[in-house]
Structures are given as C-alpha cells and as structure tokens.
Scaffold this motif. Structure first.
Motif, PDB file in Angstrom:
ATOM      1  N   GLU B  41       0.837  -1.210   0.000  1.00 32.57           N
ATOM      2  CA  GLU B  41       0.000   0.000   0.000  1.00 32.57           C
ATOM      3  C   GLU B  41       0.868   1.255   0.000  1.00 32.57           C
ATOM      4  N   ALA B  42       1.934   1.217   0.832  1.00 36.29           N
ATOM      5  CA  ALA B  42       2.839   2.370   0.884  1.00 36.29           C
ATOM      6  C   ALA B  42       3.471   2.609  -0.476  1.00 36.29           C
ATOM      7  N   GLU B  44       2.195   1.734  -3.387  1.00 35.31           N
ATOM      8  CA  GLU B  44       1.166   2.266  -4.293  1.00 35.31           C
ATOM      9  C   GLU B  44       0.975   3.760  -4.070  1.00 35.31           C
ATOM     10  N   ASP B  45       0.998   4.157  -2.773  1.00 38.02           N
ATOM     11  CA  ASP B  45       0.852   5.591  -2.460  1.00 38.02           C
ATOM     12  C   ASP B  45       1.976   6.399  -3.091  1.00 38.02           C
ATOM     13  N   LYS B  48       1.384   6.706  -6.725  1.00 39.37           N
ATOM     14  CA  LYS B  48       0.306   7.668  -7.002  1.00 39.37           C
ATOM     15  C   LYS B  48       0.827   9.099  -6.870  1.00 39.37           C
ATOM     16  N   GLU B  49       1.567   9.328  -5.774  1.00 34.42           N
ATOM     17  CA  GLU B  49       2.120  10.676  -5.559  1.00 34.42           C
ATOM     18  C   GLU B  49       3.026  11.080  -6.719  1.00 34.42           C
TER      19      GLU B  49
END
Lengths: 140, 81
Positions: B41-42, B44-45, B48-49
């Motif tokens: 998840e980290a 993916e974040d 995304k950023e």
C-alpha cells in the motif's frame, strides 16, 4: 506509456526492471562462454563450435528483446535526465549493441570486430546493471 | 568423449540458457523477499504521488507555455506595422 508499464508491472516497475536486467546480465555472461566455444578459444567435449554459435545467436536475440523492454520501461517511466551514469552507460550500451547487430548482419571484414564489440557489450551490460539494479540489490 | 548429436547440443545449450534465466529470477526475487500488504500500500501511495506530481508539472509547463504565447501575441501587436 507510463500507465501501461505500471499496469503491466502492477506498480512494481523497479522490481521487474531489476529482475529482467539481472536475467540479461546472466545471459550475457553465458554469451561470452558460447562465443569462446564458437571461436574455438574454449574446447568443450560436449559442444561443437557451430552449435555454440547458433545458441549464441538465439540467446542474443532474446537478450536484445529483453534489453529493449527494460530500456523502454526505464526511459518512459524514469526519464533520461535523472539517470546520471546509468543513463550514459545505457545509451552507450544501446549504441554498441545496435552496432554489433549491424556488423553481424553485414558480415565481411567488419566481422573481425565482433569479439571486441561482444566484450564491450558485456562490460557495458555490467556497468549499466551495477549503476541501477546493483545499487537496488546492494551490490557494488 | 563422443559428442552428442547436434540437435541434442542445441537443445542442451538452450536449456542451459533457460536455467540461467530461471536461477537469476529466483535469486533476485528471493532477495526482494515477501512483501507485506502495508508495504504494498505504501508503495502504491508513492507511485500515485509520483504520477500526480508528474501531472502537476505537466500542467504547470502547459500553463507557462500558454502564458508565453499570450505575452508574445500581446507584444507582437504593439510593433510597427
């Protein structure tokens, strides 16, 4: 293009690139062995020079395809500007690789350059790998 | 030692290439190790950023380009003619 690469790698662009680059480097070392047999510098009781040469071509074709995939992912996702030494080595590698393929196709007197070009390609694969995948894996 | 038939040599040398590729994949994948869902998840974040920042930069570039064009058009109209 970036979205496509991200979708294909499920967000693990760097990891996939590292795996593919390592496969390419490992095959490039095998290529050196095959070339040594093909040129008769190394004699193996179970492998003829002609067969080694054929496998060298087949394996080389696979290496070229993988290299183009890695380079495309690298350039379209990370760009060229932030690449530093890796970008320089990668660019020179693509140039020398293209020249080697051209010399193989043209043949003639230029074929004498093939061992030099082959060793250069291997060295450049090593340097390009060390400045990216090697860093990522904590090698070098 | 008698050499094996040429087709066998070809098959063998190609299988060695496949084995080398498989070993390289296994070694590198093992080096990465199992990834927890929190780490995924980290990651993916972060991705995304990165994409958002890139889009913002592209928008800024586009706006700056438009501003340049507008200012050029404005200055072009005041010239001799």
């Amino acid at each position: 293009m970036e979205d496509l690469i991200e979708q294909l790698t499920r967000g693990n662009v760097t990891e996939v690139k590292v795996v593919l680059a390592t496969v390419v480097l490992a095959l490039a070392v095998y290529q050196l062995l095959l070339a040594a047999v093909a040129y008769g510098w190394l004699r193996l009781p179970f492998l003829e020079a002609g067969t080694a040469s054929w496998t060298h071509r087949a394996s080389g074709d696979a290496i070229v395809v993988l290299t183009i995939l890695v380079a495309t992912a690298c350039l379209s996702y990370y760009g060229f500007e932030e690449g530093g030494a890796h970008a320089v080595f990668g660019t020179v590698l693509l140039g020398v690789l293209a020249l080697k393929v051209l010399v193989v196709r043209v043949g003639g007197r230029l074929s004498r350059l093939l061992p030099l070009l082959g060793v250069s390609v291997l060295a450049l694969f090593g340097l390009t790998w060390l400045t990216s995948a090697g860093d990522f894996l904590g090698v070098g | 030692m008698r050499r094996p038939r040429q087709s066998l040599q070809m098959l063998g040398s190609l299988l060695v290439a496949l084995a080398i590729a498989a070993i390289a994949i296994a070694v590198v994948t093992a080096h990465f190790g199992p990834t927890s869902s929190a780490k995924l998840e980290a990651r993916e974040d972060i991705v995304k950023e990165r994409v958002e920042a890139r889009e913002e930069r592209a928008e800024e570039r586009e706006e700056a380009r438009e501003e340049r064009l507008e200012s050029r058009d404005g200055s072009g109209g005041s010239g001799p003619g």
